[in-house]
Design a protein around this motif. Structure first.
Motif, PDB file in Angstrom:
ATOM      1  N   VAL A  47      -5.998   5.716  -0.164  1.00  0.00           N
ATOM      2  CA  VAL A  47      -4.704   5.315  -0.718  1.00  0.00           C
ATOM      3  C   VAL A  47      -4.752   3.860  -1.200  1.00  0.00           C
ATOM      4  CG1 VAL A  47      -2.272   4.919  -0.158  1.00  0.00           C
ATOM      5  CG2 VAL A  47      -3.423   6.978   0.672  1.00  0.00           C
ATOM      6  N   THR A  51       0.829  -1.209   0.000  1.00  0.00           N
ATOM      7  CA  THR A  51       0.000   0.000   0.000  1.00  0.00           C
ATOM      8  C   THR A  51       0.862   1.257   0.000  1.00  0.00           C
ATOM      9  OG1 THR A  51      -1.812  -1.117   1.151  1.00  0.00           O
ATOM     10  CG2 THR A  51      -1.730   1.283   1.304  1.00  0.00           C
ATOM     11  N   TYR A  52       1.922   1.263   0.799  1.00  0.00           N
ATOM     12  CA  TYR A  52       2.752   2.462   0.898  1.00  0.00           C
ATOM     13  C   TYR A  52       3.706   2.597  -0.286  1.00  0.00           C
ATOM     14  CZ  TYR A  52       0.647   2.593   5.436  1.00  0.00           C
ATOM     15  OH  TYR A  52      -0.288   2.654   6.446  1.00  0.00           O
ATOM     16  N   ARG A  69      -2.367   8.514 -14.570  1.00  0.00           N
ATOM     17  CA  ARG A  69      -1.651   8.379 -13.296  1.00  0.00           C
ATOM     18  C   ARG A  69      -1.429   9.740 -12.642  1.00  0.00           C
ATOM     19  NH1 ARG A  69       4.758   7.219 -13.327  1.00  0.00           N
ATOM     20  NH2 ARG A  69       4.305   7.745 -11.148  1.00  0.00           N
ATOM     21  N   GLY A  88      -4.243   2.993  -5.035  1.00  0.00           N
ATOM     22  CA  GLY A  88      -3.182   2.106  -5.497  1.00  0.00           C
ATOM     23  C   GLY A  88      -3.710   0.959  -6.320  1.00  0.00           C
ATOM     24  N   ARG A  89      -4.839   0.391  -5.907  1.00  0.00           N
ATOM     25  CA  ARG A  89      -5.428  -0.708  -6.681  1.00  0.00           C
ATOM     26  C   ARG A  89      -5.898  -0.229  -8.050  1.00  0.00           C
ATOM     27  NH1 ARG A  89      -9.031  -3.688  -1.907  1.00  0.00           N
ATOM     28  NH2 ARG A  89      -7.223  -4.498  -0.710  1.00  0.00           N
ATOM     29  N   GLN A 149      -4.674   2.339  -9.648  1.00  0.00           N
ATOM     30  CA  GLN A 149      -3.453   2.606 -10.410  1.00  0.00           C
ATOM     31  C   GLN A 149      -2.879   1.317 -10.991  1.00  0.00           C
ATOM     32  OE1 GLN A 149      -2.375   5.574 -11.247  1.00  0.00           O
ATOM     33  NE2 GLN A 149      -0.357   6.034 -10.392  1.00  0.00           N
ATOM     34  N   HIS A 194       4.217   5.774  -5.415  1.00  0.00           N
ATOM     35  CA  HIS A 194       4.019   5.874  -6.864  1.00  0.00           C
ATOM     36  C   HIS A 194       2.959   6.914  -7.198  1.00  0.00           C
ATOM     37  CE1 HIS A 194       2.722   4.607 -10.927  1.00  0.00           C
ATOM     38  NE2 HIS A 194       3.960   4.191 -11.072  1.00  0.00           N
ATOM     39  N   LEU A 195       1.894   6.958  -6.425  1.00  0.00           N
ATOM     40  CA  LEU A 195       0.834   7.940  -6.660  1.00  0.00           C
ATOM     41  C   LEU A 195       1.333   9.369  -6.431  1.00  0.00           C
ATOM     42  CD1 LEU A 195      -2.079   6.025  -4.897  1.00  0.00           C
ATOM     43  CD2 LEU A 195      -2.057   6.684  -7.310  1.00  0.00           C
ATOM     44  N   LEU A 204       4.180  -0.630  -7.817  1.00  0.00           N
ATOM     45  CA  LEU A 204       2.783  -1.070  -7.728  1.00  0.00           C
ATOM     46  C   LEU A 204       2.667  -2.501  -7.233  1.00  0.00           C
ATOM     47  CD1 LEU A 204       1.184   0.566 -10.893  1.00  0.00           C
ATOM     48  CD2 LEU A 204       1.178   1.360  -8.526  1.00  0.00           C
ATOM     49  N   ARG A 253       2.722   1.759  -3.308  1.00  0.00           N
ATOM     50  CA  ARG A 253       1.816   2.336  -4.299  1.00  0.00           C
ATOM     51  C   ARG A 253       1.516   3.800  -3.993  1.00  0.00           C
ATOM     52  NH1 ARG A 253      -2.270  -2.943  -4.329  1.00  0.00           N
ATOM     53  NH2 ARG A 253      -0.782  -4.361  -5.358  1.00  0.00           N
ATOM     54  N   TRP A 254       1.466   4.147  -2.716  1.00  0.00           N
ATOM     55  CA  TRP A 254       1.267   5.543  -2.319  1.00  0.00           C
ATOM     56  C   TRP A 254       2.419   6.404  -2.841  1.00  0.00           C
ATOM     57  CZ3 TRP A 254       0.398   7.333   3.468  1.00  0.00           C
ATOM     58  CH2 TRP A 254      -0.095   8.644   3.466  1.00  0.00           C
TER      59      TRP A 254
END
Length: 421
Positions: free
Chosen positions: A169, A13-14, A107, A173-174, A176, A19-20, A78, A16-17
């Motif tokens: 988040v 999760t973090y 994105r 992430g999912r 994304q 990446h976001l 991701l 991907r965070w």
């Protein structure tokens, strides 16, 4: 409860965070360059920044390496369950460039939304706890608008806001990741090419497996029969002859094994002069594989194993394509091996001829009487050898049949001389 909290505690999760958050960083850098962040309202900044960001991202998508860089970054941050779902190849077509542009814009937009919430929610929580006069959803933390008191309001709203941000988040992430699989994943053409490559490799493995089964299986069958006969015969001269046959058969099997293993080497070595393979110098290996002209030696080996062989090979020199000659040899070899295995000592009849534009092969042997059959000497019922023969015949555009005819086991194969015709 664990199912609700587990995603919030996951390292993915973090990642991907992170990446976001690259999206809003990009937007912030562009805003500082043009039109600047001073003297503009939030709406005016967005109206000017969005077209500029989209244009820059579209230009970046035109560079083939951008798609590769985005794919590598997406795989790392991701954390997809299956990395093959996200390609790491450069753009090869305009369709790839359009998908890359859509990915970049998507994105940045999604990252901007999550980034805005990631700044706003913690700031609101801080104000709620440290500044009692702050209004949140129409409520004042000092209770001026109602009976809710500051400590209770902070105790209730702060965890809810942080929990909501966490799940924003998670779902960001999912989403994304889903976008990356859709827009950075292999195109339908690439998936088809990959499937064809896997099918080709599987076919090659099957071919190699048949080569090993036929050559090594024949060698082991002859070796076992010769060793058993030499042990029970008690004749030193016969035993010496049996050992010679075992030695020659083993040497041929080693040659076949070496040729087969050469095909398993790194494909990058194929075609390099002096390196066995299937490239510029690769036909040499194919020519070294036994063909129809090597059948007399095969028959002598069977005779030495104790089975009389009556053979008639009516094939004019140069009448067969190389692949047909080699595959024909393997088919006859497997037929003779089966005869030695299931009916040792029984006469074997082999006919090989070219007729009406086709190569015809027939291998027949008398079945052992039921009283003389051991467990291993029962009639064949479609083992790996017969299945391999049928596969070879089908690949050559022909057909194969095997069964009992007038007390004999008969294998017949017919393949056209013009492959693919």
């Amino acid at each position: 409860m664990p199912r609700i909290l587990a995603p919030l505690l996951s390292a993915a999760t973090y990642a991907r965070w992170l990446h976001l958050m690259i999206g809003p960083v990009f937007v912030g850098v562009v805003l500082m360059v043009w039109p600047g962040i001073e003297g503009w309202s939030r709406g005016e900044l967005l109206a000017r920044a969005v077209p500029v960001d989209a244009a820059l991202l579209g230009l970046a998508a035109l560079v083939p390496a951008t798609r590769r860089a985005e794919g590598v970054q997406a795989r790392l941050l991701l954390v997809p369950d299956r990395e093959r779902d996200i390609a790491v190849e450069p753009s090869r077509s305009w369709a790839d460039r359009r998908r890359t542009a859509a990915w970049l814009v998507g994105r940045v937009l999604l990252g901007g939304l999550v980034g805005w919430a990631s700044v706003l929610v913690p700031a609101t929580v801080v104000d709620l706890v440290l500044r009692p006069g702050t209004a949140v959803f129409g409520l004042r933390a000092d209770g001026a608008d109602g009976p809710v008191r500051a400590p209770l309001l902070a105790l209730v709203l702060a965890p809810v806001l942080l929990f909501g941000l966490g799940w924003l988040v998670v779902w960001g992430g999912r989403l994304q990741l889903a976008m990356a699989v859709r827009l950075l994943g292999p195109s339908p053409a690439e998936r088809l090419a990959a499937a064809e490559l896997r099918a080709e490799r599987l076919l090659e493995r099957n071919l190699l497996a048949r080569e090993l089964h036929d050559s090594i299986g024949h060698a082991l069958t002859v070796t076992v029969l010769q060793a058993g006969a030499a042990r029970e015969g008690g004749d030193p001269e016969f035993a010496a002859r049996a050992l010679e046959v075992i030695e020659e058969t083993g040497r041929r099997a080693m040659d076949d094994l070496e040729r087969t293993l050469a095909l398993l080497r790194d494909p990058a070595d194929q075609g390099v002069p002096g390196v066995p393979g299937r490239g510029a110098d690769g036909d040499r290996d194919a020519r070294e594989r036994p063909g129809i002209d090597r059948l007399p030696a095969l028959f002598e080996t069977a005779r030495a194993a104790g089975s009389p062989v009556e053979a008639r090979v009516d094939v004019p020199a140069g009448a067969l394509p190389g692949v047909l000659s080699r595959e024909g040899y393997r088919i006859v070899q497997e037929g003779v091996t089966n005869a030695l295995k299931y009916a040792p000592g029984e006469p074997i009849s082999v006919r090989v001829a070219v007729r009406d534009g086709s190569l015809e092969l027939c291998c027949a042997n008398a079945l052992r009487p039921p009283s003389a059959r051991s467990h291993g000497g029962s009639p064949r019922r479609g083992g790996k050898g017969l299945r391999g023969i049928r596969e070879r015949a089908v690949l050559l555009g022909g057909e194969a049949a095997a069964g009992v005819e007038s007390g004999d086991w008969v294998l017949t194969v017919r393949v056209p001389l013009r492959l693919g015709g």
